[in-house]
Design an enzyme around this catalytic site. Structure first.
Site, PDB file in Angstrom:
ATOM      1  N   CYS A 264       0.814  -1.227   0.000  1.00  0.00           N
ATOM      2  CA  CYS A 264       0.000   0.000   0.000  1.00  0.00           C
ATOM      3  C   CYS A 264       0.845   1.273   0.000  1.00  0.00           C
ATOM      4  O   CYS A 264       0.662   2.161  -0.836  1.00  0.00           O
ATOM      5  CB  CYS A 264      -0.996  -0.010   1.160  1.00  0.00           C
ATOM      6  SG  CYS A 264      -0.262   0.171   2.811  1.00  0.00           S
ATOM      7  N   HIS A 312      -2.713   1.479   6.775  1.00  0.00           N
ATOM      8  CA  HIS A 312      -3.062   1.343   5.359  1.00  0.00           C
ATOM      9  C   HIS A 312      -3.235   2.725   4.754  1.00  0.00           C
ATOM     10  O   HIS A 312      -3.660   3.670   5.415  1.00  0.00           O
ATOM     11  CB  HIS A 312      -4.361   0.546   5.192  1.00  0.00           C
ATOM     12  CG  HIS A 312      -4.627   0.161   3.763  1.00  0.00           C
ATOM     13  ND1 HIS A 312      -3.921  -0.808   3.111  1.00  0.00           N
ATOM     14  CD2 HIS A 312      -5.516   0.656   2.853  1.00  0.00           C
ATOM     15  CE1 HIS A 312      -4.362  -0.923   1.863  1.00  0.00           C
ATOM     16  NE2 HIS A 312      -5.321  -0.040   1.676  1.00  0.00           N
ATOM     17  N   HIS A 324      -5.823   1.910  -4.318  1.00  0.00           N
ATOM     18  CA  HIS A 324      -4.931   1.377  -3.284  1.00  0.00           C
ATOM     19  C   HIS A 324      -4.515  -0.043  -3.636  1.00  0.00           C
ATOM     20  O   HIS A 324      -5.099  -0.691  -4.514  1.00  0.00           O
ATOM     21  CB  HIS A 324      -5.609   1.422  -1.910  1.00  0.00           C
ATOM     22  CG  HIS A 324      -6.722   0.433  -1.729  1.00  0.00           C
ATOM     23  ND1 HIS A 324      -6.904  -0.280  -0.563  1.00  0.00           N
ATOM     24  CD2 HIS A 324      -7.729   0.021  -2.567  1.00  0.00           C
ATOM     25  CE1 HIS A 324      -7.968  -1.074  -0.688  1.00  0.00           C
ATOM     26  NE2 HIS A 324      -8.473  -0.897  -1.879  1.00  0.00           N
TER      27      HIS A 324
END
Length: 349
Positions: A264, A312, A324
């Site tokens: 990520c 994240h 993402h």
């Protein structure tokens, strides 16, 4: 008189009764736990429960991935500092050698002239530290010799200081590498546990519970990428958004920063690197890389962060959507920002 009392007789029935009671107790326990064959084993988890557990394992793995990334970043920095220190030691040793050679030339001239100054004898000895300890003799040398000896003294002292700093940096490097390896083991353990759980699902169950690849691929997302880039607050944010759209469909690989696979924070770092902006490696560092914006102020190119541990990150592209790199079960994709617990947002440029 108690010494003359006879011991009380033990009745055989008492032991039998006790054994019978224990037997009955164990039998009841066996029945309760299923050992007697009549109990019930724990029910198999439902596909939805397996999916929830897999999602949690992925989230924990991602948190460990960010810790691994941070340890690797610090280890790389320690390695660069160590190399710089070693280079500086080499340069100072070269200067020291040059100084000693100059003093040696003076000594040779003095020797040919009929005598060798005691200070120079010490400088040219096999143990220069002995010379430094004999500092009083330096006063007997000429002004040029005194200056050269002073430089030698300073250079030796600086070399030892640099060597000490290099030893400390080497210890730091080893510690960071060991820390990274511990996080690596955590990540691989979590991912393997998730893989085992997913193997218990049928292909139909996996297809129903785990979303397939994002339909907006690099080709079909080009038009959307142009529109999102046009709404970005600046050219660098626009370039980062365009890069993210180009990477739709790329696989998730933990620790990867592109160009063909990402985790990520690796994706967001690569997107802004393509736009000429250097971002830190980890989510918990990236959130401090720009100025914070509220959810209502989000614009294309903003970094959006999730979970309380900031584990994240995605890049906002407008209309409540982000791009993402989710986890090993899904490639780089478009997803709603409200898909995960929102923790904050940063505008990089």
């Amino acid at each position: 008189m108690a010494a003359h009392r006879r011991p009380r007789k033990r009745h055989a029935g008492n032991g039998t009764a006790a054994r019978t009671a224990v037997t009955l107790t164990l039998a009841g326990a066996a029945t309760a736990t299923g050992l007697g064959g009549t109990g019930h084993a724990d029910p198999e988890p439902t596909p939805a429960q397996i999916k929830a557990e897999v999602d949690e394992l992925y989230r924990e793995a991602e948190a460990a991935t960010e810790q691994y990334n941070g340890a690797e970043e610090k280890a790389d920095a320690a390695e660069r500092r160590l190399e710089d220190l070693r280079d500086e030691v080499a340069r100072k040793e070269q200067r020291l050698n040059t100084t000693r050679e100059a003093l040696g030339s003076v000594a040779a001239a003095q020797y040919r002239g009929g005598g060798l100054d005691p200070a120079l004898q010490l400088v040219l000895s096999s143990d220069p530290e002995q010379y430094l300890r004999g500092a009083a003799l330096v006063e007997r040398a000429g002004s040029r010799q005194t200056a050269a000896v002073g430089r030698a003294r300073t250079e030796l002292r600086e070399i030892e200081q640099l060597r000490g700093a290099a030893r400390i940096e080497l210890a730091s490097l080893r510690s960071r590498r060991a820390e990274a390896e511990r996080h690596r083991e955590t990540v691989t353990g979590k991912l393997e546990a998730a893989r085992r759980l997913l193997s218990r699902l049928t292909a139909e169950e996996r297809a129903r519970l785990i979303p397939g690849p994002e339909r907006a691929t690099r080709a079909s997302g080009a038009r959307e990428g142009l529109a999102a880039s046009a709404q970005a607050p600046g050219p660098r944010a626009a370039a980062a958004v365009a890069y993210a759209y180009q990477k739709l469909g790329s696989p998730y690989v933990w620790g990867a920063t592109g160009p063909n696979a990402f985790d990520c924070s690796g994706l967001t770092q690569a997107a802004y690197r393509a736009a000429g902006v250097s971002l830190p490696r980890t989510t918990y560092a990236q959130i401090g890389a720009g100025h914070r914006v509220s959810r209502s102020e989000l614009a294309p190119g903003d970094l959006v962060f999730f979970y309380s541990g900031i584990s994240h990150v995605g890049i906002y592209v407008g209309d409540g959507m982000m791009i993402h790199a989710p986890n090993p079960s899904a490639p780089v994709r478009l997803a709603p920002v409200d898909q995960m617990p929102f923790a904050g947002a940063t505008r990089v440029v």
